[in-house]
Scaffold this motif. Sequence first.
Motif, PDB file in Angstrom:
ATOM      1  N   LYS A  51       0.975  -6.890  -7.644  1.00 26.58           N
ATOM      2  CA  LYS A  51       2.064  -7.301  -8.452  1.00 26.58           C
ATOM      3  C   LYS A  51       2.898  -8.671  -7.701  1.00 26.58           C
ATOM      4  O   LYS A  51       3.432  -9.429  -8.424  1.00 26.58           O
ATOM      5  N   ALA A  52       2.810  -8.727  -6.492  1.00 25.00           N
ATOM      6  CA  ALA A  52       3.508  -9.742  -5.693  1.00 25.00           C
ATOM      7  C   ALA A  52       2.647 -10.811  -5.542  1.00 25.00           C
ATOM      8  O   ALA A  52       2.898 -11.856  -4.869  1.00 25.00           O
ATOM      9  N   GLY A  53       1.409 -10.737  -6.079  1.00 24.85           N
ATOM     10  CA  GLY A  53       0.339 -11.958  -5.981  1.00 24.85           C
ATOM     11  C   GLY A  53      -0.613 -11.981  -5.067  1.00 24.85           C
ATOM     12  O   GLY A  53      -1.295 -13.018  -4.708  1.00 24.85           O
ATOM     13  N   TYR A  54      -0.859 -11.105  -4.280  1.00 21.64           N
ATOM     14  CA  TYR A  54      -1.679 -10.812  -3.330  1.00 21.64           C
ATOM     15  C   TYR A  54      -3.101 -10.457  -3.808  1.00 21.64           C
ATOM     16  O   TYR A  54      -3.247  -9.983  -4.839  1.00 21.64           O
ATOM     17  N   GLY A  55      -4.259 -11.288  -3.172  1.00 20.25           N
ATOM     18  CA  GLY A  55      -5.421 -11.022  -3.613  1.00 20.25           C
ATOM     19  C   GLY A  55      -6.262  -9.786  -2.943  1.00 20.25           C
ATOM     20  O   GLY A  55      -5.784  -8.772  -3.617  1.00 20.25           O
ATOM     21  N   ALA A  56      -6.977  -9.898  -2.144  1.00 16.40           N
ATOM     22  CA  ALA A  56      -7.674  -8.773  -1.552  1.00 16.40           C
ATOM     23  C   ALA A  56      -6.858  -8.218  -0.541  1.00 16.40           C
ATOM     24  O   ALA A  56      -6.476  -8.832   0.468  1.00 16.40           O
ATOM     25  N   THR A  57      -6.570  -6.925  -0.797  1.00 12.19           N
ATOM     26  CA  THR A  57      -5.940  -5.969   0.226  1.00 12.19           C
ATOM     27  C   THR A  57      -6.713  -4.894   0.476  1.00 12.19           C
ATOM     28  O   THR A  57      -7.138  -4.024  -0.286  1.00 12.19           O
ATOM     29  N   LEU A  58      -6.736  -4.389   2.092  1.00 13.90           N
ATOM     30  CA  LEU A  58      -7.438  -3.384   2.288  1.00 13.90           C
ATOM     31  C   LEU A  58      -6.575  -2.357   3.046  1.00 13.90           C
ATOM     32  O   LEU A  58      -5.361  -2.669   3.515  1.00 13.90           O
ATOM     33  N   GLY A  59      -6.535  -0.958   2.407  1.00 13.56           N
ATOM     34  CA  GLY A  59      -5.667  -0.138   3.040  1.00 13.56           C
ATOM     35  C   GLY A  59      -6.111   0.624   4.195  1.00 13.56           C
ATOM     36  O   GLY A  59      -7.259   0.901   4.276  1.00 13.56           O
ATOM     37  N   ILE A  60      -5.176   0.700   5.182  1.00 10.59           N
ATOM     38  CA  ILE A  60      -5.354   1.164   6.634  1.00 10.59           C
ATOM     39  C   ILE A  60      -4.408   2.729   6.535  1.00 10.59           C
ATOM     40  O   ILE A  60      -3.427   2.395   6.778  1.00 10.59           O
ATOM     41  N   PRO A  61      -5.303   3.721   6.201  1.00 13.78           N
ATOM     42  CA  PRO A  61      -4.297   4.894   6.021  1.00 13.78           C
ATOM     43  C   PRO A  61      -3.961   5.448   7.387  1.00 13.78           C
ATOM     44  O   PRO A  61      -4.720   5.633   8.060  1.00 13.78           O
ATOM     45  N   ALA A  62      -2.664   6.031   7.307  1.00 14.21           N
ATOM     46  CA  ALA A  62      -2.244   6.834   8.685  1.00 14.21           C
ATOM     47  C   ALA A  62      -2.000   8.008   8.232  1.00 14.21           C
ATOM     48  O   ALA A  62      -1.240   8.293   7.138  1.00 14.21           O
ATOM     49  N   LYS A  63      -2.600   9.091   8.663  1.00 11.14           N
ATOM     50  CA  LYS A  63      -2.107  10.617   8.361  1.00 11.14           C
ATOM     51  C   LYS A  63      -0.990  11.079   9.112  1.00 11.14           C
ATOM     52  O   LYS A  63      -0.816  10.798  10.314  1.00 11.14           O
ATOM     53  N   LEU A  64      -0.277  11.772   8.215  1.00  7.73           N
ATOM     54  CA  LEU A  64       0.850  12.708   8.787  1.00  7.73           C
ATOM     55  C   LEU A  64       0.554  13.616   9.532  1.00  7.73           C
ATOM     56  O   LEU A  64      -0.526  14.335   9.008  1.00  7.73           O
ATOM     57  N   PRO A  65       0.880  14.253  10.427  1.00  6.28           N
ATOM     58  CA  PRO A  65       0.748  15.493  10.991  1.00  6.28           C
ATOM     59  C   PRO A  65       0.930  16.567  10.544  1.00  6.28           C
ATOM     60  O   PRO A  65       0.371  17.940  10.648  1.00  6.28           O
ATOM     61  N   TRP A  66       1.869  16.672   9.420  1.00  7.80           N
ATOM     62  CA  TRP A  66       2.435  17.810   8.655  1.00  7.80           C
ATOM     63  C   TRP A  66       1.460  18.120   7.606  1.00  7.80           C
ATOM     64  O   TRP A  66       1.638  17.415   6.510  1.00  7.80           O
ATOM     65  N   LYS A  67       0.523  19.049   7.715  1.00  2.71           N
ATOM     66  CA  LYS A  67      -0.240  19.352   6.885  1.00  2.71           C
ATOM     67  C   LYS A  67       0.207  19.774   5.597  1.00  2.71           C
ATOM     68  O   LYS A  67      -0.074  19.734   4.072  1.00  2.71           O
ATOM     69  N   HIS A  68       1.159  20.762   5.814  1.00  2.00           N
ATOM     70  CA  HIS A  68       1.861  21.411   4.638  1.00  2.00           C
ATOM     71  C   HIS A  68       2.865  20.454   3.711  1.00  2.00           C
ATOM     72  O   HIS A  68       3.117  20.815   2.471  1.00  2.00           O
ATOM     73  N   LEU A  69       2.833  19.371   4.265  1.00  2.00           N
ATOM     74  CA  LEU A  69       3.544  18.311   3.346  1.00  2.00           C
ATOM     75  C   LEU A  69       2.847  17.367   2.314  1.00  2.00           C
ATOM     76  O   LEU A  69       3.240  16.420   1.690  1.00  2.00           O
ATOM     77  N   SER A  70       1.370  17.358   2.658  1.00  2.00           N
ATOM     78  CA  SER A  70       0.721  16.500   2.094  1.00  2.00           C
ATOM     79  C   SER A  70       0.572  16.557   0.674  1.00  2.00           C
ATOM     80  O   SER A  70       0.659  15.676  -0.258  1.00  2.00           O
ATOM     81  N   ALA A  71       0.744  17.912  -0.124  1.00  2.00           N
ATOM     82  CA  ALA A  71       0.827  18.224  -1.490  1.00  2.00           C
ATOM     83  C   ALA A  71       2.041  17.596  -1.925  1.00  2.00           C
ATOM     84  O   ALA A  71       2.309  16.919  -2.976  1.00  2.00           O
ATOM     85  N   ASN A  72       3.145  17.550  -1.134  1.00  2.00           N
ATOM     86  CA  ASN A  72       4.561  17.182  -1.590  1.00  2.00           C
ATOM     87  C   ASN A  72       4.175  15.828  -1.971  1.00  2.00           C
ATOM     88  O   ASN A  72       4.635  15.003  -2.793  1.00  2.00           O
ATOM     89  N   TYR A  73       3.965  15.012  -0.944  1.00  3.35           N
ATOM     90  CA  TYR A  73       3.839  13.547  -0.788  1.00  3.35           C
ATOM     91  C   TYR A  73       2.901  12.986  -1.909  1.00  3.35           C
ATOM     92  O   TYR A  73       3.203  12.200  -2.605  1.00  3.35           O
ATOM     93  N   TYR A  74       1.662  13.548  -2.091  1.00  2.27           N
ATOM     94  CA  TYR A  74       0.921  13.121  -2.908  1.00  2.27           C
ATOM     95  C   TYR A  74       1.413  13.223  -4.449  1.00  2.27           C
ATOM     96  O   TYR A  74       0.954  12.501  -5.312  1.00  2.27           O
ATOM     97  N   LEU A  75       2.048  14.530  -4.477  1.00  2.00           N
ATOM     98  CA  LEU A  75       2.328  14.667  -5.980  1.00  2.00           C
ATOM     99  C   LEU A  75       3.446  13.642  -6.200  1.00  2.00           C
ATOM    100  O   LEU A  75       3.690  12.887  -7.348  1.00  2.00           O
TER     101      LEU A  75
END
Length: 269
Positions: A232-256
């Motif tokens: 939306k800001a006008g960028y063309g090709a963007t590649l995602g470099i994901p960083a995983k959080l160490p708190w597994k129990h929070l994954s569902a919260n953040y993804y939702l």
Amino acid sequence: MRRQRVKVANYRGKRRETGQIRLVMAVVLVLVGLVLILVRGLGMRFSGFLLLGTAALLALSVFLDRQAGGERCWQIVRRVFYGVLTLALAVLISIEMFVVQEGTRNWSVLPTDAVVVLGAGVNGTTPSMALRTRLDAALDYLEQHPDIPAVLTGGQGYGEDITEAQCMYDWLTAHGVDGDRLILEEQATNTAENFAYSSSLLEARGIDTAEDSVAVVTNDFHVARARLAAQKAGYGATLGIPAKLPWKHLSANYYLREAFAVVKTVIFD
């Protein structure tokens, strides 16, 4: 006729029973939701509000089921309610699948022309755990691709003694990254501003964000929304470099939470 009456009575009895079960579930969800909201240390306030919303829908479904046994208008309202609810769930599941897919895809081995590292919370002058995971991922990528510049984007928020960009600069240079490669963007307060303000800084380094590829470093659950914001800001090709959080129990919260945030990004940002 008697058999028909028995069937109707059995149906109504089962409906009352399922209604009672749903009300009990609603009460349980309210109690759990309040705990998640009030105990801030759990870091799951969004899940708490989501549980309260689910409890309200369960209670409303019981009310409509009971009302639908009377006037026809209530039967129509009940059908519309369940139809809209089904459609909303289908949309939510589709968006959630998109968010998860984007968060698990990793282009870290692919070269790009520049990197944008999105900021996160800073505790005084120390990166929060969320920001630390982003910095770890950024450091790995910058070491693999030593010839590209990186924009560190993030302003100064509540409880932060320095800007998020400055915190990232201090951490990366302390871990061996050449400071000349790092460009500080210290005004942004949200994801949309991260990309809008970073664009002109990259252009000053000879990077055309509409044509050149840009790697975006952020937490895995945030990759989908970040890439949408970049587009939306006008960028063309963007590649995602994901960083995983160490708190597994929070994954569902953040993804939702991200599923709803993606809708906001698409419609309002």
